[in-house]
Design a protein around this motif. Structure first.
Motif, PDB file in Angstrom:
ATOM      1  N   PHE A 169       0.823  -1.154   0.060  1.00  0.00           N
ATOM      2  CA  PHE A 169      -0.056   0.044   0.022  1.00  0.00           C
ATOM      3  C   PHE A 169       0.806   1.323   0.017  1.00  0.00           C
ATOM      4  CE2 PHE A 169      -2.922  -3.395   1.508  1.00  0.00           C
ATOM      5  CZ  PHE A 169      -4.333  -2.762   0.944  1.00  0.00           C
ATOM      6  N   MET A 170       2.029   1.087  -0.065  1.00  0.00           N
ATOM      7  CA  MET A 170       3.038   2.226  -0.298  1.00  0.00           C
ATOM      8  C   MET A 170       3.313   2.663  -1.750  1.00  0.00           C
ATOM      9  SD  MET A 170       6.117   1.780   2.704  1.00  0.00           S
ATOM     10  CE  MET A 170       5.781   2.115   4.400  1.00  0.00           C
ATOM     11  N   VAL A 171       2.421   3.660  -2.130  1.00  0.00           N
ATOM     12  CA  VAL A 171       2.592   4.068  -3.377  1.00  0.00           C
ATOM     13  C   VAL A 171       3.030   5.358  -3.655  1.00  0.00           C
ATOM     14  CG1 VAL A 171       0.645   2.640  -4.015  1.00  0.00           C
ATOM     15  CG2 VAL A 171       0.253   5.214  -3.272  1.00  0.00           C
ATOM     16  N   ALA A 172       3.644   6.172  -2.552  1.00  0.00           N
ATOM     17  CA  ALA A 172       4.241   7.465  -2.595  1.00  0.00           C
ATOM     18  C   ALA A 172       5.799   7.217  -3.155  1.00  0.00           C
ATOM     19  CB  ALA A 172       4.168   8.079  -1.394  1.00  0.00           C
ATOM     20  N   GLN A 173       6.252   8.108  -4.171  1.00  0.00           N
ATOM     21  CA  GLN A 173       7.409   7.899  -4.510  1.00  0.00           C
ATOM     22  C   GLN A 173       8.509   8.020  -3.632  1.00  0.00           C
ATOM     23  OE1 GLN A 173       8.079   6.877  -7.471  1.00  0.00           O
ATOM     24  NE2 GLN A 173      10.216   6.740  -7.525  1.00  0.00           N
ATOM     25  N   ALA A 174       8.146   9.292  -2.652  1.00  0.00           N
ATOM     26  CA  ALA A 174       9.264   9.437  -1.543  1.00  0.00           C
ATOM     27  C   ALA A 174       9.423   8.077  -0.655  1.00  0.00           C
ATOM     28  CB  ALA A 174       8.731  10.406  -0.788  1.00  0.00           C
ATOM     29  N   LEU A 175       8.368   7.239  -0.642  1.00  0.00           N
ATOM     30  CA  LEU A 175       8.710   6.145   0.326  1.00  0.00           C
ATOM     31  C   LEU A 175       9.106   4.929  -0.639  1.00  0.00           C
ATOM     32  CD1 LEU A 175       5.488   6.506   2.662  1.00  0.00           C
ATOM     33  CD2 LEU A 175       7.896   7.248   2.992  1.00  0.00           C
ATOM     34  N   GLU A 176       9.539   5.076  -1.667  1.00  0.00           N
ATOM     35  CA  GLU A 176      10.119   4.011  -2.651  1.00  0.00           C
ATOM     36  C   GLU A 176      11.185   3.100  -2.015  1.00  0.00           C
ATOM     37  OE1 GLU A 176      10.092   1.259  -5.189  1.00  0.00           O
ATOM     38  OE2 GLU A 176       8.763   2.734  -5.104  1.00  0.00           O
ATOM     39  N   TRP A 177      12.236   3.807  -1.311  1.00  0.00           N
ATOM     40  CA  TRP A 177      13.083   3.000  -0.487  1.00  0.00           C
ATOM     41  C   TRP A 177      12.681   2.390   0.553  1.00  0.00           C
ATOM     42  CZ3 TRP A 177      13.838   4.159   4.644  1.00  0.00           C
ATOM     43  CH2 TRP A 177      13.193   5.085   4.961  1.00  0.00           C
ATOM     44  N   LEU A 178      11.720   2.699   1.415  1.00  0.00           N
ATOM     45  CA  LEU A 178      11.362   1.932   2.430  1.00  0.00           C
ATOM     46  C   LEU A 178      10.357   0.903   1.943  1.00  0.00           C
ATOM     47  CD1 LEU A 178      10.618   1.455   5.550  1.00  0.00           C
ATOM     48  CD2 LEU A 178       8.816   3.154   5.270  1.00  0.00           C
ATOM     49  N   GLY A 231      12.736  -1.657   0.724  1.00  0.00           N
ATOM     50  CA  GLY A 231      13.126  -2.645   1.931  1.00  0.00           C
ATOM     51  C   GLY A 231      12.404  -3.521   2.592  1.00  0.00           C
ATOM     52  N   LEU A 232      11.014  -3.129   2.488  1.00  0.00           N
ATOM     53  CA  LEU A 232      10.161  -4.082   3.242  1.00  0.00           C
ATOM     54  C   LEU A 232       9.785  -5.315   2.271  1.00  0.00           C
ATOM     55  CD1 LEU A 232       7.456  -1.462   4.583  1.00  0.00           C
ATOM     56  CD2 LEU A 232       8.897  -2.895   6.163  1.00  0.00           C
ATOM     57  N   PHE A 233       9.864  -4.952   1.106  1.00  0.00           N
ATOM     58  CA  PHE A 233       9.433  -6.145   0.209  1.00  0.00           C
ATOM     59  C   PHE A 233      10.798  -7.193   0.210  1.00  0.00           C
ATOM     60  CE2 PHE A 233       6.403  -4.050  -2.836  1.00  0.00           C
ATOM     61  CZ  PHE A 233       5.316  -5.232  -2.835  1.00  0.00           C
ATOM     62  N   SER A 234      11.950  -6.596   0.211  1.00  0.00           N
ATOM     63  CA  SER A 234      13.177  -7.592   0.280  1.00  0.00           C
ATOM     64  C   SER A 234      13.305  -8.394   1.338  1.00  0.00           C
ATOM     65  CB  SER A 234      14.270  -6.606  -0.148  1.00  0.00           C
ATOM     66  OG  SER A 234      14.356  -5.724  -1.323  1.00  0.00           O
ATOM     67  N   TYR A 235      13.165  -7.408   2.726  1.00  0.00           N
ATOM     68  CA  TYR A 235      13.553  -8.146   3.991  1.00  0.00           C
ATOM     69  C   TYR A 235      12.261  -8.863   4.442  1.00  0.00           C
ATOM     70  CZ  TYR A 235      18.165  -6.435   3.754  1.00  0.00           C
ATOM     71  OH  TYR A 235      19.414  -6.007   3.329  1.00  0.00           O
ATOM     72  N   SER A 236      11.031  -8.931   3.902  1.00  0.00           N
ATOM     73  CA  SER A 236       9.889  -9.542   4.346  1.00  0.00           C
ATOM     74  C   SER A 236      10.075 -10.929   4.469  1.00  0.00           C
ATOM     75  CB  SER A 236       8.767  -9.189   3.704  1.00  0.00           C
ATOM     76  OG  SER A 236       8.678  -9.890   2.189  1.00  0.00           O
ATOM     77  N   ILE A 237       9.623 -11.664   5.387  1.00  0.00           N
ATOM     78  CA  ILE A 237       9.794 -13.141   5.724  1.00  0.00           C
ATOM     79  C   ILE A 237       9.319 -13.814   4.286  1.00  0.00           C
ATOM     80  CG2 ILE A 237       9.259 -15.084   6.761  1.00  0.00           C
ATOM     81  CD1 ILE A 237       9.315 -13.604   9.314  1.00  0.00           C
ATOM     82  N   PRO A 238       8.265 -13.629   3.526  1.00  0.00           N
ATOM     83  CA  PRO A 238       7.820 -14.376   2.357  1.00  0.00           C
ATOM     84  C   PRO A 238       9.216 -14.114   1.428  1.00  0.00           C
ATOM     85  CG  PRO A 238       6.051 -13.491   3.143  1.00  0.00           C
ATOM     86  CD  PRO A 238       7.089 -12.874   3.838  1.00  0.00           C
ATOM     87  N   SER A 239       9.494 -12.970   1.344  1.00  0.00           N
ATOM     88  CA  SER A 239      10.648 -12.675   0.266  1.00  0.00           C
ATOM     89  C   SER A 239      11.942 -13.476   0.627  1.00  0.00           C
ATOM     90  CB  SER A 239      10.920 -11.158   0.165  1.00  0.00           C
ATOM     91  OG  SER A 239      11.979 -10.994  -0.603  1.00  0.00           O
ATOM     92  N   GLN A 240      12.224 -13.508   1.933  1.00  0.00           N
ATOM     93  CA  GLN A 240      13.480 -14.236   2.208  1.00  0.00           C
ATOM     94  C   GLN A 240      13.206 -15.832   2.061  1.00  0.00           C
ATOM     95  OE1 GLN A 240      15.805 -12.967   5.748  1.00  0.00           O
ATOM     96  NE2 GLN A 240      14.065 -11.522   6.186  1.00  0.00           N
ATOM     97  N   ILE A 241      12.099 -16.392   2.242  1.00  0.00           N
ATOM     98  CA  ILE A 241      11.826 -17.521   1.767  1.00  0.00           C
ATOM     99  C   ILE A 241      12.119 -17.903   0.648  1.00  0.00           C
ATOM    100  CG2 ILE A 241      10.322 -19.603   1.808  1.00  0.00           C
ATOM    101  CD1 ILE A 241       9.137 -18.537   4.388  1.00  0.00           C
ATOM    102  N   GLY A 242      11.444 -17.094  -0.330  1.00  0.00           N
ATOM    103  CA  GLY A 242      11.605 -16.804  -1.689  1.00  0.00           C
ATOM    104  C   GLY A 242      13.033 -17.206  -2.321  1.00  0.00           C
TER     105      GLY A 242
END
Length: 290
Positions: free
Chosen positions: A226-235, A238-249
């Motif tokens: 739900f983070m669509v703001a360009q200013a929060l793209e870095w966050l 990071g949430l995508f990359s370090y989320s547990i589903p992503s780490q299992i992937g």
């Protein structure tokens, strides 16, 4: 006239045998005194975990989800392909979906292994039998980790073998891919369950600990969506990359982010977080009453 005294028959007298324990004036314990160690605590925790119904139910549902969903996804892919061409995708990657749902069962069992004893009051009996609280937590951790790892390893290996057999036109997995999709995934899921066990020991409330662990697993990914703001793209990244589903992937080469952990990095992250949680749980065990 005095009452006659009848002597006690020799056969009715207790036949005490000398024990190896300490002697007291007029009495020697017939029970040998044995110095307890971690092995005794492990045997006790093994008896507990295999004798409660929650273990059978949670691990049973886990196996059904991992095996059932893994084979169902592979079957759908195989049946919908017009040509025997699956690109460079490894057949092992189709086991990701079953593990992602099944790990919730391991999380639940991990919490119940410790938190349920506080709810029932069984923890008082446990600490009376084994006053060393650190030893109790270590025994619980060892037994749970062994059970979770074994069940996960058998399940993901079975799914991998059957997916490869079903998708006979797909690229054959390499040895490194097999190692990550079986051993790596099993270690990560078992560590996630162990972290849940430690959180249950810290919070001492089953519902609260399960809710917290589910939020830890799912909340970063849901928030990132739900983070669509360009200013929060870095966050968001990071949430995508370090989320547990992503780490299992990562173990299946299907990471949800473009950056972040790779290779065996998720496993080392899980080891570090679990070690910190274990130290905190031991410290709280010694500071709080049961």
């Amino acid at each position: 006239m005095s009452t006659p005294q009848h002597p006690t028959p020799p056969s009715a007298a207790p036949q005490w045998q000398a024990g190896s324990g300490p002697s007291y004036p007029g009495y020697t314990s017939p029970i040998p005194v044995v110095r307890t160690h971690l092995g005794h605590a492990i045997a006790s925790e093994w008896t507990k975990i295999r004798s409660v119904r929650s273990t059978i139910w949670t691990l049973g549902v886990f196996v059904v989800l991992v095996v059932g969903i893994g084979l169902a996804v592979a079957g759908l892919v195989s049946g919908s392909a017009t040509e025997v061409d699956y690109g460079q995708e490894s057949p092992l990657s189709f086991g990701f979906f079953g593990v992602l749902l099944g790990m919730m069962c391991v999380v639940t069992l991990g919490v119940l292994t410790t938190a349920s004893e506080y709810g029932t009051g069984m923890i008082r009996t446990t600490t009376t039998a084994c006053p060393s609280r650190g030893r109790v937590l270590a025994a619980k951790s060892i037994v749970f980790f062994a059970v979770a790892f074994t069940v996960t390893f058998v399940s993901v290996t079975l799914v991998g073998l059957m997916d490869v057999a079903m998708l006979d036109g797909a690229r054959q997995p390499t040895g490194q891919e097999w190692l990550k999709a079986t051993l790596g995934v099993s270690l990560y899921v078992a560590l996630l369950g162990l972290l849940s066990l430690l959180v249950g020991s810290i919070i001492r409330h089953s519902a609260g600990a399960i809710t917290l662990m589910i939020a830890l697993v799912l909340a970063p990914l849901v928030i990132a969506l739900f983070m669509v703001a360009q200013a929060l793209e870095w966050l968001r990244s990071g949430l995508f990359s370090y989320s547990i589903p992503s780490q299992i992937g990562v173990f299946y080469s299907t990471s949800l982010g473009d950056s972040g952990p790779s290779g065996w990095d998720p496993l080392w992250i899980a080891v570090g977080v679990t070690a910190v949680a274990f130290a905190g749980a031991v410290a709280l065990l010694h500071r709080r009453d049961v």
